[in-house]
Design a protein around this motif. Structure first.
Motif, PDB file in Angstrom:
ATOM      1  N   MET A 120      23.540  23.638  34.395  1.00 22.21           N
ATOM      2  CA  MET A 120      24.058  24.946  34.807  1.00 22.21           C
ATOM      3  C   MET A 120      25.584  24.966  34.767  1.00 22.21           C
ATOM      4  N   VAL A 121      26.208  23.835  35.137  1.00 18.75           N
ATOM      5  CA  VAL A 121      27.670  23.750  35.067  1.00 18.75           C
ATOM      6  C   VAL A 121      28.129  23.896  33.621  1.00 18.75           C
ATOM      7  N   SER A 122      27.454  23.198  32.700  1.00 22.70           N
ATOM      8  CA  SER A 122      27.805  23.288  31.286  1.00 22.70           C
ATOM      9  C   SER A 122      27.667  24.716  30.776  1.00 22.70           C
ATOM     10  N   LEU A 123      26.633  25.401  31.238  1.00 21.24           N
ATOM     11  CA  LEU A 123      26.410  26.783  30.822  1.00 21.24           C
ATOM     12  C   LEU A 123      27.554  27.678  31.295  1.00 21.24           C
ATOM     13  N   ILE A 124      27.960  27.501  32.548  1.00 18.72           N
ATOM     14  CA  ILE A 124      29.061  28.290  33.099  1.00 18.72           C
ATOM     15  C   ILE A 124      30.363  27.996  32.357  1.00 18.72           C
ATOM     16  N   GLN A 125      30.615  26.733  32.063  1.00 20.73           N
ATOM     17  CA  GLN A 125      31.845  26.358  31.376  1.00 20.73           C
ATOM     18  C   GLN A 125      31.896  26.908  29.948  1.00 20.73           C
ATOM     19  N   ASN A 126      30.741  27.023  29.320  1.00 21.40           N
ATOM     20  CA  ASN A 126      30.699  27.579  27.977  1.00 21.40           C
ATOM     21  C   ASN A 126      30.977  29.083  27.975  1.00 21.40           C
ATOM     22  N   VAL A 127      30.585  29.742  29.050  1.00 17.40           N
ATOM     23  CA  VAL A 127      30.784  31.189  29.156  1.00 17.40           C
ATOM     24  C   VAL A 127      32.173  31.522  29.672  1.00 17.40           C
ATOM     25  N   ASP A 128      32.650  30.739  30.641  1.00 19.17           N
ATOM     26  CA  ASP A 128      33.925  31.007  31.317  1.00 19.17           C
ATOM     27  C   ASP A 128      34.897  29.876  31.001  1.00 19.17           C
ATOM     28  N   ASP A 129      35.891  30.150  30.163  1.00 18.04           N
ATOM     29  CA  ASP A 129      36.817  29.087  29.793  1.00 18.04           C
ATOM     30  C   ASP A 129      37.844  28.843  30.893  1.00 18.04           C
ATOM     31  N   SER A 130      38.817  27.984  30.604  1.00 20.52           N
ATOM     32  CA  SER A 130      39.783  27.569  31.633  1.00 20.52           C
ATOM     33  C   SER A 130      41.044  28.420  31.658  1.00 20.52           C
ATOM     34  N   ALA A 131      40.955  29.651  31.191  1.00 15.19           N
ATOM     35  CA  ALA A 131      42.110  30.555  31.213  1.00 15.19           C
ATOM     36  C   ALA A 131      41.951  31.575  32.335  1.00 15.19           C
ATOM     37  N   ASN A 132      43.067  32.184  32.724  1.00 18.88           N
ATOM     38  CA  ASN A 132      43.067  33.239  33.742  1.00 18.88           C
ATOM     39  C   ASN A 132      42.470  32.745  35.063  1.00 18.88           C
ATOM     40  N   VAL A 133      43.200  31.884  35.713  1.00 19.28           N
ATOM     41  CA  VAL A 133      42.650  31.216  36.897  1.00 19.28           C
ATOM     42  C   VAL A 133      43.450  31.440  38.185  1.00 19.28           C
ATOM     43  N   CYS A 134      44.727  31.774  38.075  1.00 23.76           N
ATOM     44  CA  CYS A 134      45.579  31.863  39.267  1.00 23.76           C
ATOM     45  C   CYS A 134      46.216  33.241  39.384  1.00 23.76           C
ATOM     46  N   PRO A 135      45.933  33.962  40.473  1.00 31.18           N
ATOM     47  CA  PRO A 135      45.078  33.587  41.607  1.00 31.18           C
ATOM     48  C   PRO A 135      43.592  33.691  41.250  1.00 31.18           C
ATOM     49  N   SER A 136      42.787  32.960  41.983  1.00 32.91           N
ATOM     50  CA  SER A 136      41.353  32.921  41.722  1.00 32.91           C
ATOM     51  C   SER A 136      40.671  34.189  42.229  1.00 32.91           C
ATOM     52  N   ILE A 137      40.064  34.942  41.331  1.00 29.86           N
ATOM     53  CA  ILE A 137      39.294  36.120  41.733  1.00 29.86           C
ATOM     54  C   ILE A 137      38.078  35.688  42.535  1.00 29.86           C
ATOM     55  N   HIS A 138      37.478  34.577  42.148  1.00 33.26           N
ATOM     56  CA  HIS A 138      36.325  34.031  42.865  1.00 33.26           C
ATOM     57  C   HIS A 138      36.671  33.831  44.344  1.00 33.26           C
ATOM     58  N   VAL A 139      37.840  33.256  44.590  1.00 34.31           N
ATOM     59  CA  VAL A 139      38.268  32.957  45.959  1.00 34.31           C
ATOM     60  C   VAL A 139      38.730  34.211  46.687  1.00 34.31           C
ATOM     61  N   ALA A 140      39.584  35.011  46.043  1.00 36.30           N
ATOM     62  CA  ALA A 140      40.135  36.195  46.698  1.00 36.30           C
ATOM     63  C   ALA A 140      39.034  37.169  47.118  1.00 36.30           C
ATOM     64  N   LEU A 179      33.915  21.931  41.155  1.00 36.80           N
ATOM     65  CA  LEU A 179      33.393  22.104  39.796  1.00 36.80           C
ATOM     66  C   LEU A 179      34.506  22.098  38.755  1.00 36.80           C
ATOM     67  N   LYS A 180      35.752  21.921  39.233  1.00 37.71           N
ATOM     68  CA  LYS A 180      36.922  21.898  38.351  1.00 37.71           C
ATOM     69  C   LYS A 180      37.119  23.237  37.641  1.00 37.71           C
ATOM     70  N   GLN A 181      36.665  24.302  38.286  1.00 43.36           N
ATOM     71  CA  GLN A 181      36.891  25.640  37.765  1.00 43.36           C
ATOM     72  C   GLN A 181      38.256  26.183  38.170  1.00 43.36           C
ATOM     73  N   HIS A 182      38.784  25.628  39.279  1.00 42.01           N
ATOM     74  CA  HIS A 182      40.075  26.090  39.787  1.00 42.01           C
ATOM     75  C   HIS A 182      40.849  24.934  40.409  1.00 42.01           C
ATOM     76  N   SER A 183      42.149  25.080  40.349  1.00 42.60           N
ATOM     77  CA  SER A 183      43.053  24.160  41.035  1.00 42.60           C
ATOM     78  C   SER A 183      43.212  24.606  42.481  1.00 42.60           C
ATOM     79  N   ILE A 184      43.665  23.704  43.322  1.00 42.58           N
ATOM     80  CA  ILE A 184      43.940  24.077  44.703  1.00 42.58           C
ATOM     81  C   ILE A 184      45.028  25.148  44.770  1.00 42.58           C
ATOM     82  N   ILE A 185      45.897  25.194  43.769  1.00 41.44           N
ATOM     83  CA  ILE A 185      46.927  26.241  43.695  1.00 41.44           C
ATOM     84  C   ILE A 185      46.278  27.610  43.511  1.00 41.44           C
ATOM     85  N   ASP A 186      45.275  27.677  42.658  1.00 42.00           N
ATOM     86  CA  ASP A 186      44.552  28.931  42.445  1.00 42.00           C
ATOM     87  C   ASP A 186      43.905  29.412  43.740  1.00 42.00           C
ATOM     88  N   VAL A 187      43.340  28.449  44.473  1.00 39.84           N
ATOM     89  CA  VAL A 187      42.655  28.766  45.725  1.00 39.84           C
ATOM     90  C   VAL A 187      43.649  29.290  46.759  1.00 39.84           C
TER      91      VAL A 187
END
Length: 220
Positions: A120-140, A179-187
């Motif tokens: 499932m992690v691999s699936l998410i990583q394939n769909v959502d790349d490592s761009a546009n991370v800060c600030p984290s929408i997931h967290v906010a 999951l290495k989706q975000h840095s602590i800075i993003d959070v």
């Protein structure tokens, strides 16, 4: 469909949910065309181990978000409006930040774990790349939902509901780092953004902006 349109006509503030249309369009366009210029990385990120089991709370974000919107849409108009303004403002600020300051991550690791959670992690990583991370929408957005729920006093079991909500929100926020989706800075940036918007939502009269425009029916 006739009943649905009739209900929307009687509850025009439900049109707040149409925000997701331009939001998703902008998000997808940024994902495809925005090239990261700033790479977010701190030594603390390297100390946080990857754990595929955090995919469960990470994915819980989706029902957590839409379930909260649906609940307040049905139960409490004012709380629904506050949540929409609070959360959608954070999403908008985040998208503008990605546009002006394109950013990304280099935190993802190669993992040899072979189980359903890793898949499932691999699936998410394939769909959502490592761009546009800060600030984290997931967290906010998660933090904004938690704060709105903590202010609400009409639950049947308020203490248990608020405790459960807090635990879910914290686990979702932690999952972005494990999951290495975000840095602590993003959070931290996501939490700070929500803190500022909390003040705007509950200390300033945000409805005044809508009363002065043709969108006043969304704030009535």
């Amino acid at each position: 469909m006739k009943q649905l349109f009739s209900w929307v006509k009687e509850h025009p503030y439900s049109l707040w949910l149409l925000y997701y249309i331009p939001y998703l369009i902008c998000f997808v366009l940024l994902e495809h065309f925005a090239v990261p210029v700033f790479i977010i990385h701190t030594p603390i990120d390297d100390q946080i181990p990857f754990n595929e089991y955090f995919i469960l709370p990470y994915l819980l974000w989706f029902p957590f978000m839409f379930g909260s919107l649906l609940y307040f849409l049905i139960k409490d108009k004012r709380s629904f409006q506050d949540l929409c303004f609070f959360m959608f403002s954070g999403m908008t600020v985040s998208l503008l930040t990605y546009l002006v300051l394109p950013n990304g991550l280099d935190l993802r690791v190669d993992f040899s774990v072979n189980n359903i959670f890793a898949w499932m992690v691999s699936l998410i990583q394939n769909v959502d790349d490592s761009a546009n991370v800060c600030p984290s929408i997931h967290v906010a957005s998660t933090f904004s939902i938690m704060l709105v729920i903590l202010r609400y006093s009409k639950f049947r079991h308020p203490s248990w509901t608020k405790l459960g909500t807090s635990l879910i929100a914290i686990s979702i926020i932690l999952s972005t780092m494990f999951l290495k989706q975000h840095s602590i800075i993003d959070v931290i940036a996501g939490l700070a953004l929500s803190g500022i918007l909390y003040f705007v939502t509950y200390r300033l009269n945000w409805r005044r902006l809508f009363y002065s425009t043709k969108l006043h029916f969304l704030a009535d």
